[in-house]
Write a protein that holds these residues in place. Sequence first.
Motif, PDB file in Angstrom:
ATOM      1  N   ASN A 139      14.494  19.947 -55.026  1.00  0.00           N
ATOM      2  CA  ASN A 139      15.928  20.175 -55.478  1.00  0.00           C
ATOM      3  C   ASN A 139      16.050  21.721 -55.919  1.00  0.00           C
ATOM      4  OD1 ASN A 139      14.662  20.278 -57.817  1.00  0.00           O
ATOM      5  ND2 ASN A 139      16.699  18.864 -58.831  1.00  0.00           N
ATOM      6  N   ASP A 152      21.260  24.812 -50.770  1.00  0.00           N
ATOM      7  CA  ASP A 152      19.867  23.759 -51.014  1.00  0.00           C
ATOM      8  C   ASP A 152      19.189  23.661 -49.466  1.00  0.00           C
ATOM      9  OD1 ASP A 152      21.421  21.864 -49.284  1.00  0.00           O
ATOM     10  OD2 ASP A 152      22.326  20.629 -50.598  1.00  0.00           O
ATOM     11  N   PHE A 212      23.790  16.049 -53.852  1.00  0.00           N
ATOM     12  CA  PHE A 212      22.640  17.146 -54.326  1.00  0.00           C
ATOM     13  C   PHE A 212      22.313  16.482 -56.016  1.00  0.00           C
ATOM     14  CE2 PHE A 212      22.282  20.734 -57.348  1.00  0.00           C
ATOM     15  CZ  PHE A 212      20.907  21.274 -56.737  1.00  0.00           C
ATOM     16  N   ARG A 232      25.638  25.729 -52.754  1.00  0.00           N
ATOM     17  CA  ARG A 232      25.412  25.155 -53.942  1.00  0.00           C
ATOM     18  C   ARG A 232      25.786  26.366 -55.260  1.00  0.00           C
ATOM     19  NH1 ARG A 232      26.245  19.986 -52.796  1.00  0.00           N
ATOM     20  NH2 ARG A 232      25.003  19.224 -51.351  1.00  0.00           N
ATOM     21  N   LEU A 264      16.489  25.806 -54.673  1.00  0.00           N
ATOM     22  CA  LEU A 264      17.810  26.424 -54.319  1.00  0.00           C
ATOM     23  C   LEU A 264      17.244  27.611 -53.383  1.00  0.00           C
ATOM     24  CD1 LEU A 264      20.571  25.867 -56.579  1.00  0.00           C
ATOM     25  CD2 LEU A 264      20.323  24.784 -54.535  1.00  0.00           C
TER      26      LEU A 264
END
Length: 545
Positions: A185, A205, A108, A211, A187
């Motif tokens: 990237n 993610d 990530f 995350r 969420l």
Amino acid sequence: MKIVAAIVTLAVACGLCLLTQDNVDAAIKEHRVERLNARIENIYTADYQKMADENLAAARGKSAATLDDPFVEENPYGTNTTSLYVYFTTDEKTSVSYTVSAAGYPDFSATAEQGDDYATTHEFLVLGLIPNVKNTITLTLKDSTGATVATKQIIHKGAKILGEEEVRLEQPVEPTSEATQALGNGLYAILGNDSNDQDFMYYYDVNGVLRGEVPVLYYRSHRLLFDDDGLMWFSASTKHFVGMNRLGKLEKIIDLGDRFILHHDYALDSDGNIVSLATDLTRSDHAVQDQVIKVDTTTGKVTQLIDFGDMFPDYKASTDHSGIDESDPTATNRWDWIHFNTIQLLPDGSALFSARETSTIIKVDDIEGTPKLDWMVGEPTVWDGTSYQKSFLTKVGDFGDTGGQHSITYEEDPSLPDGQYYIYMFDNNFGYAMTRPDFDWTTIKGISTAQSSKDENSRSQFRKYLIDENAGTYTEVQSFDVPYSPYVSSSQEITDTINLVDTGMQGVFGVYDDDGNLQAQYRMGLSTGYIYRVYHYDFKGFYFA
């Protein structure tokens, strides 16, 4: 006979042992939940946040806080279990990006929001650590030309999560390149996988990997709002709105007081105050989910804006006195006659509302001044015998109206003339109203009356309307089928061609192109009955630069 008696005695004894062990396990779990609830209640206080701030500053002051020896602290404010606070200084101004790596999981990566794009003091929150395993966080520092000037690795074991959520979701459909590119990237925020124990908001993610885990007091967060002062606002209970900064500190904690509880949705107005759907607990008729309040985010003052019972008295009086208030499960004798589930504030000071109980979309002008009904969209016969039918826009086209729709969203388009805009939504396509037991919902073309999300013959839809206020019309411009959910659920346009849809009662959310083709799909175990909403946030200017 003695053998038989012995066998019976043994069976009874074993049963009692199992029953006793079950009771012990239940008692242990209850005690653990009570302790966790108390811990979270403490976190959501100004005193705790002040103490956490002071402790963080004291510990940071004793550290070298250089790139070679950065200061790190796990979840310093108690608001994101697997997060890692990082602080260090450099001589040269740089940006900082990071990659979190853990064996068995995809990496990530993100560029940290550190206040300025390029700085010598670097203070930020790393998201994405995998719980209970070794994580390698690789920091990359770049100057304003984009050249890498330094790197640093931090090894840290991820914290144990407080909840029972999956670390990696089941993915019936792996994300396509189109979905991965569109989501970046950013969420997914899981809003309302409601629990009888401790409630959370979760971040996942594009690969379905956990995350972030954000505990809330109870009930749920319904959406995230970002103000101009760097705060992220969300509901932490039926009584609380909070404003969190990018490091996880709760800078604002607002208690609504004794009169109102919030439910289902809220928005920020042009002054940075919260306009929220609400229930007035002081009403003698026990009407619920029919109020709108404003919460001053500076002073915490709560003001009533609308009592829809005053706007629609004839319709309200025509309904049966029944219903529940799921934001107050202990309530009795409630009157859920309209049940608003979404509010959208428009630039001109008006607002759109989604009324589940009437399957109607309603526009009200001058929401914070002298509210006045502008128009309605939906099946007009629901409102037979009232004076409000003349407010319905005219349908253009042959399509069925919505049934119990959720998550309506206002969308401007600069290519449209003034007076035209889009509204898209999750159409549950479910015809039912507890307060209108005699209404025939099959009047609406193609609607389902199945109460179960498992009904094989029922489908919900992602739908989009063109509203033309000049002509007084609405037209369906897009729709596609999605898995069925008679209640709750959400939709969101991520890009011009990629859409996110949560089928709440099935615990499934998916990414679709505009033709309804699945580009990714995820399945999450349900704590009780449903996932209320799933929205995607890029978190730019907050967690990420």
